[in-house]
Design an enzyme around this catalytic site. Structure first.
Site, PDB file in Angstrom:
ATOM      1  N   ASP A  67       3.371   5.564   9.452  1.00 33.00           N
ATOM      2  CA  ASP A  67       1.933   5.740   9.639  1.00 33.00           C
ATOM      3  C   ASP A  67       1.246   4.418   9.951  1.00 33.00           C
ATOM      4  OD1 ASP A  67       2.023   4.519   7.141  1.00 33.00           O
ATOM      5  OD2 ASP A  67       1.437   6.315   6.034  1.00 33.00           O
ATOM      6  N   ASN A 134      -2.402  12.395  -5.104  1.00 31.61           N
ATOM      7  CA  ASN A 134      -2.648  13.823  -4.876  1.00 31.61           C
ATOM      8  C   ASN A 134      -1.432  14.498  -4.233  1.00 31.61           C
ATOM      9  OD1 ASN A 134      -2.747  12.771  -2.302  1.00 31.61           O
ATOM     10  ND2 ASN A 134      -4.775  13.565  -1.801  1.00 31.61           N
ATOM     11  N   HIS A 136       0.276  13.489  -1.655  1.00 28.37           N
ATOM     12  CA  HIS A 136       0.416  13.395  -0.203  1.00 28.37           C
ATOM     13  C   HIS A 136       1.661  12.603   0.158  1.00 28.37           C
ATOM     14  CE1 HIS A 136      -2.059   9.455  -0.352  1.00 28.37           C
ATOM     15  NE2 HIS A 136      -0.858   9.120   0.075  1.00 28.37           N
ATOM     16  N   GLU A 141      -2.394  15.062   3.724  1.00 28.36           N
ATOM     17  CA  GLU A 141      -3.145  15.355   2.513  1.00 28.36           C
ATOM     18  C   GLU A 141      -2.972  16.826   2.115  1.00 28.36           C
ATOM     19  OE1 GLU A 141      -4.316  12.940   0.964  1.00 28.36           O
ATOM     20  OE2 GLU A 141      -5.139  11.415   2.280  1.00 28.36           O
TER      21      GLU A 141
END
Length: 243
Positions: A67, A134, A136, A141
């Site tokens: 990323d 969370n 991810h 997400e």
């Protein structure tokens, strides 16, 4: 899935290093796609030492990343900056090839097409992932479809807060979007390495390993991969009941 539990972050980093070294040692021209951030600072320190001590033949490795933030490359928080500061600028020899996404461009469709060709032409032997608070993976997400492919993603507030905390930037300075491999891209790697440390990650670790496979918990897709090594320290694994 192989779960490795360690007492400390340093032990976790050592185990992660061992996984990467084993892939490099066992493959003729290994392709490794990695992530960045606090979970892997220790591993990269050990990789630098391994390369500079000739314990790792980095010159046969194709290194790429999963990323990149949408920002000028010189910003402190970019993957480009991290990889150079933590790794490429610290080693005496370089990988045979390096592929980084560029989040500073104006045409993301062209950049996605460029990187998709690199992914198609280079089967990944190892995909290194970090686990978000969370759950991810990359910038996938909660709610991201499991069949997602390389795309421009909006970051959740928890992800932005983690970036602010790690890179010590303000809310105004923190990036809000990333180019990221999709979950389907990640799952195509022959082997996946995930690490998680600290109590901040404990709920995400439990949901990933012991919860249902659901798009509300992106990392739960890892339960479907045949070759995952998941390394967690004592704090990150504190809520687990089955492992």
């Amino acid at each position: 899935m192989k779960i490795i539990r360690t007492k400390t972050y340093d032990q976790m980093s050592e185990k992660a290093y061992d996984v990467v070294k084993a892939v490099i040692d066992s493959k003729e021209n290994p392709v490794i796609n990695t992530t960045t951030g606090a979970s892997y600072d220790g591993m990269f320190e050990k990789l630098v030492e391994g390369v500079n001590n000739d314990a790792i033949d980095i010159e046969k490795v194709f290194m790429m990343n999963l990323d990149e933030f949408i920002a000028p490359r010189e910003q402190s928080f970019t993957v480009f900056n991290y990889m150079h500061q933590k790794f490429y600028d610290q080693i005496k020899k370089q990988p045979r090839e390096i592929a980084l996404l560029d989040g500073s461009l104006s045409n993301f469709d062209e950049e996605i097409a460029r990187y998709n060709k690199i992914l198609a032409d280079n089967k990944r032997d190892l995909q290194i992932l970090g686990l978000g608070v969370n759950a991810h993976l990359g910038a996938n997400e909660p709610g991201t479809p499991f069949d997602s492919r390389l795309f421009l993603a909006d970051s959740d507030d928890s992800t932005i807060n983690s970036t602010m905390l790690y890179y010590k930037v303000t809310r105004e300075e923190a990036p809000e979007q990333m180019l990221t491999l999709g979950l389907a891209d990640m799952m195509e790697a022959e082997q996946i390495l995930v690490t998680a440390s600290g109590t901040r990650k404990a709920e995400a670790v439990k949901a990933t390993l012991e919860g249902p496979i659901t798009e509300d918990c992106p990392a739960s897709i890892l339960q479907k991969h045949p070759n995952v090594v998941f390394i967690i320290d004592e704090e990150a694994g504190s809520l687990l009941t089955k492992y």
